[in-house]
Design an enzyme around this catalytic site. Structure first.
Site, PDB file in Angstrom:
ATOM      1  N   ASP A 150       0.858  -1.178   0.000  1.00 11.32           N
ATOM      2  CA  ASP A 150       0.000   0.000   0.000  1.00 11.32           C
ATOM      3  C   ASP A 150       0.901   1.238   0.000  1.00 11.32           C
ATOM      4  OD1 ASP A 150      -2.428   1.582   0.469  1.00 11.32           O
ATOM      5  OD2 ASP A 150      -1.646   1.812   2.508  1.00 11.32           O
ATOM      6  N   ASP A 193      -0.322   5.150   0.960  1.00  8.20           N
ATOM      7  CA  ASP A 193      -0.621   6.099   2.029  1.00  8.20           C
ATOM      8  C   ASP A 193      -0.680   5.405   3.385  1.00  8.20           C
ATOM      9  OD1 ASP A 193      -0.970   8.602   0.543  1.00  8.20           O
ATOM     10  OD2 ASP A 193      -2.646   7.567  -0.398  1.00  8.20           O
ATOM     11  N   SER A 232      -5.069   2.845  -3.374  1.00  8.78           N
ATOM     12  CA  SER A 232      -6.381   3.392  -3.722  1.00  8.78           C
ATOM     13  C   SER A 232      -6.271   4.748  -4.402  1.00  8.78           C
ATOM     14  CB  SER A 232      -7.257   3.516  -2.470  1.00  8.78           C
ATOM     15  OG  SER A 232      -7.574   2.241  -1.951  1.00  8.78           O
ATOM     16  N   LYS A 255     -10.701  -1.189  -2.163  1.00 13.31           N
ATOM     17  CA  LYS A 255     -10.494  -1.906  -0.911  1.00 13.31           C
ATOM     18  C   LYS A 255     -11.671  -1.556   0.012  1.00 13.31           C
ATOM     19  CE  LYS A 255      -5.464  -1.211  -1.294  1.00 13.31           C
ATOM     20  NZ  LYS A 255      -4.294  -0.511  -0.710  1.00 13.31           N
ATOM     21  N   ASP A 310      -1.747  -0.293   6.251  1.00 12.78           N
ATOM     22  CA  ASP A 310      -1.955   0.442   7.500  1.00 12.78           C
ATOM     23  C   ASP A 310      -3.413   0.554   7.911  1.00 12.78           C
ATOM     24  OD1 ASP A 310      -2.831   3.739   6.952  1.00 12.78           O
ATOM     25  OD2 ASP A 310      -2.445   2.382   5.290  1.00 12.78           O
TER      26      ASP A 310
END
Length: 231
Positions: free
Chosen positions: A24, A26, A120, A151, A176
């Site tokens: 991922d 961010d 995303s 997601k 996260d």
């Protein structure tokens, strides 16, 4: 693939093996919380919502999916239109965007190993944020334009595994957010949770940041992940 755990009074060391890593962006590689929270607080206020409640569901999802949760029943076309505006605003704002602790060293360590970005964010936002954090962009990446579902749907992680030519069970996800962890688990992958948000969502293992991760590669291509987790 295998996993082992060692405990001592101060910490727990978890060892995972894998064939590829799915990352991922961010909150995992890039700390963009300042921008995300600025933009989404403003959006929540504009729509008469409590910003604190809105921020509980923002992380990890595409914007239109967040809007659908916060404003149920609103036409999805409107969510997509406002999401495009939100993406443009976030892309233009890099104030406070920095790498997660340990991310530069982590990315350097895996540069020649099988890995992909699964985010995303759309391609423009991903490029801007990785650049602002001075992190290299992985060659293989799955961005918002690449998937039909946000997601916690597993589509993005499954696409990342397919592009790398690796079975999902042989992938380890780094995430996260609750939505991202759920997506990785739904894809049949083990998940390393990064940072404070991840701890509440039962990842396979949890670390404070990427300084607690070491990746070694065996001659047969197997990746050995050594994770130092909070005691």
């Amino acid at each position: 693939m295998s996993a082992s755990t060692t405990n001592n009074a101060a910490r727990t060391t978890v060892v995972l093996s894998a064939k590829a890593l799915l990352l991922d962006m961010d909150g995992t590689l890039v700390n963009s919380d300042a921008v995300v929270e600025r933009c989404w607080r403003d959006w929540a206020v504009e729509h008469g919502l409590d910003p604190r409640e809105a921020l509980k569901v923002v992380h990890g999802r595409q914007g239109y999916a967040t809007m659908a949760i916060l404003l149920p029943g609103r036409p999805m076309e409107q969510n997509h239109a406002e999401n495009a505006e939100m993406l443009a605003r976030e892309t233009a704002d890099t104030d406070g965007v920095v790498p997660v602790e340990g991310a530069p060293e982590f990315m350097a360590a895996i540069a020649d190993l099988p890995h992909a970005l699964v985010t995303s964010a759309d391609a423009a936002l991903a490029t801007v944020r990785m650049s602002a954090a001075a992190l290299p962009m992985p060659r293989v990446r799955v961005t918002a334009e690449s998937v039909g579902a946000s997601k916690p749907d597993p589509e993005g992680f499954l696409k990342g595994a397919a592009e790398l030519g690796v079975d999902p069970a042989d992938c380890v996800v780094f995430e996260d957010s609750g939505a991202g962890i759920a997506a990785g688990q739904a894809a049949g992958m083990r998940v390393v949770g990064i940072g404070p948000r991840a701890a509440a969502h039962a990842p396979t293992a949890h670390v404070r940041d990427l300084r607690s991760v070491r990746v070694d590669s065996a001659p047969d291509g197997t990746l050995r992940l050594t994770l130092t987790t909070p005691a």
